[in-house]
Design an enzyme around this catalytic site. Sequence first.
Site, PDB file in Angstrom:
ATOM      1  N   ASP A 171       0.719  -1.123   0.124  1.00 57.23           N
ATOM      2  CA  ASP A 171      -0.099  -0.095   0.124  1.00 57.23           C
ATOM      3  C   ASP A 171       0.958   1.225   0.075  1.00 57.23           C
ATOM      4  OD1 ASP A 171      -2.278   1.580   0.649  1.00 57.23           O
ATOM      5  OD2 ASP A 171      -1.566   1.677   2.678  1.00 57.23           O
TER       6      ASP A 171
ATOM      7  N   ASP B  82      -1.421  -0.714   6.212  1.00 58.87           N
ATOM      8  CA  ASP B  82      -1.447  -0.228   7.453  1.00 58.87           C
ATOM      9  C   ASP B  82      -2.902   0.242   7.963  1.00 58.87           C
ATOM     10  OD1 ASP B  82      -1.383   2.231   5.904  1.00 58.87           O
ATOM     11  OD2 ASP B  82      -0.978   3.126   7.621  1.00 58.87           O
TER      12      ASP B  82
ATOM     13  N   ASP C 128      -7.159  -1.659   4.257  1.00 57.08           N
ATOM     14  CA  ASP C 128      -6.457  -2.605   3.992  1.00 57.08           C
ATOM     15  C   ASP C 128      -6.619  -3.866   4.487  1.00 57.08           C
ATOM     16  OD1 ASP C 128      -4.655  -0.822   2.437  1.00 57.08           O
ATOM     17  OD2 ASP C 128      -3.642  -0.415   4.177  1.00 57.08           O
TER      18      ASP C 128
END
Length: 678
Positions: free
Chosen positions: A384, A574, A578
């Site tokens: 990410d 995080d 996600d």
Amino acid sequence: MAHLHEHHHDECCSHEHHHDHHHDHEAHESHGHHHEHEGHEHHHHEHSLKKQLWLIITTVILLILAVLIEHYPLSIIHYPLNKWQLLLVYLVPYLLIGHETLHEAWEGITHGDAFNEHFLMSVATIGALLIGFLPGAETQYPEAVFVMLFFQVGELFEGYAEGKSRDSIAHLMDIRPDIAHVDGKDLSPEDVAVGSVIVVKPGEKVPLDGVVVEGTSALNTVALTGESLPRVVNVGDEVISGCVNLSGVLRVRTTKAFGESTVSKIISLVEHAGERKSQSETFITRFARIYTPIVVFAALALAVIPPCISFIIYHLSFSEALSAFAPWLYRALMFLVVSCPCALVISVPLTFFGGIGGASRKGILVKGANYMDVLAKVDTVVFDKTGTLTYGQFAVEALHPDACDEHELLHLAAHVEHFSTHPIGAALRDAFPDEATDGCVVSNVEEIAGHGIRAKVGDKIICVGNTKMMDAVGAKWRDCHHIGTIIHVAIDGEYAGHIVINDQIKSDSAEAVADLKSLGVARIVMLTGDRKEVADHVAKELGLSEYHAELLPADKVASIEQLSRKSTIAFVGDGINDAPVLARADVGIAMGGLGSDAAIEAADVVLMDDKPSKVALAIRIACRTLGIARQNVAFAIGVKVAVLILAAVGIATMWLAVFADVGVTVLAVLNAMRALRA
């Protein structure tokens, strides 16, 4: 091997009971009692190893004495001993060192689990003690005692190695706080309500997650993150439980109950990691269950079939048949000693246990041995962007003044954004920390939706915003080649310049990508909801293989599913958004320091210090752990097969058989201990 092996072998069945007990224990017992219990267990383990060592030393002395009595009887007891008397002499060290193994073997038979290593050892050594009474056979008393003795030596090594592994994981238990100071009272952290203000004195552990409301201090986070550099905290900063307060007194308003706090979750994660067996471990357990009965019947066949064939073909008398039976029985006994699967059943779980412990010392929490297997096979790592490869916080990246200098440009923008709650306002204020104390008067602050903010600073009208705002006040703005958010500033309708604000790339993100490439990870992908040009800039800066931008959480899951058709994927994220992707990937890696609770719950691996470079370290530790486990399996099976063949054709001796069992186990256990050094 003896009771320690039984502990490992029964782990699959006893683990659930142990953890049920642990939860009951937490529910019904006080916190301090739990600490006491852990200390007691550690002390008991040390005491047990010392007792075992003394038992081995005493047996060695008695065995040497027995050998001297057998070979030099006249100088010690003044008359030679017959076979029965010698047997009684050797029985003393044999029973001293072997009583526990004999007891375990008997228990196994009575509980319907006869085919364990205690049974193999007991049959082999009792056979060796009695073989000398067959016609034409030599006595094997020293060998019988030595097999039992070396068996216990192996177990001592094992106990030491297992203790080391447990200590490595138990260092996490040291982060468990004992007390919380609330309104002058000392309470157990479980009894503190969310929203209470707790006092944390220098030298104490932070008992609960919260926000600093008073005080400044440095926190030692080494037990949580593996980082040795203390972290400075001020009023408004978040603190997580388990850190040690080094300098000032802090007053902290709690944001989570103890059960939901960071320290509680970490301990729970590590305690439960053992429940999730790796493929290697489950294979070894299944292998041992099938392998041991086959070996017992093969040994039986080796002892009985060749003498029977000789008896039939050569028409031997009964006494001749007994003489022919002795060497085959000896070979069969060696077969039993060699075939013990201890080296495999013990060293493989111990290797994974050590790997998890070593990783936790580096601030990497692996939730189970099965994830070690998956991590070692990862060939695609998907990151990410925001909060993972970047800090997720806006900061001033560049200043481009037109009608004033850089200091003046930043000074005016920070004053106008003083009351803004937007992250851009915070970035401007952070870049000009003297803004609150330089005496400028700010008045008539007006926020214009979709444009920016206008305010009077001193006697000047300052406009801070986007190009629409500049057009509205007639300021001739100019574009910028920098990627990021461009904040334009006008003074009394005249264009003063612009400020580039961007999410900062983490200092070790480039290192993380380079390390993964050096490990042979073929694809490194970035998924982000951010704009394409921002994603492109970050991808080029870090040297990523590919990126996908402007994605919604559902799009991220779809991207992972598409990638996972051909690859073993690790996803690193995080945020709350996600969590679905972390759960969907082959192995989900969450940033645990600043990451969301949902992400940490959904992940299989948690990085406690938010450093993307730890991803490569986690893969390296997993590969090393798996490599050590494979070395042990190959070495143990290779040596055993070679010695079994030698035993079957009569070349091997009982001493070689002992090495093939206990010697191999000791070497495998020592090799397994290398996994602790992450």
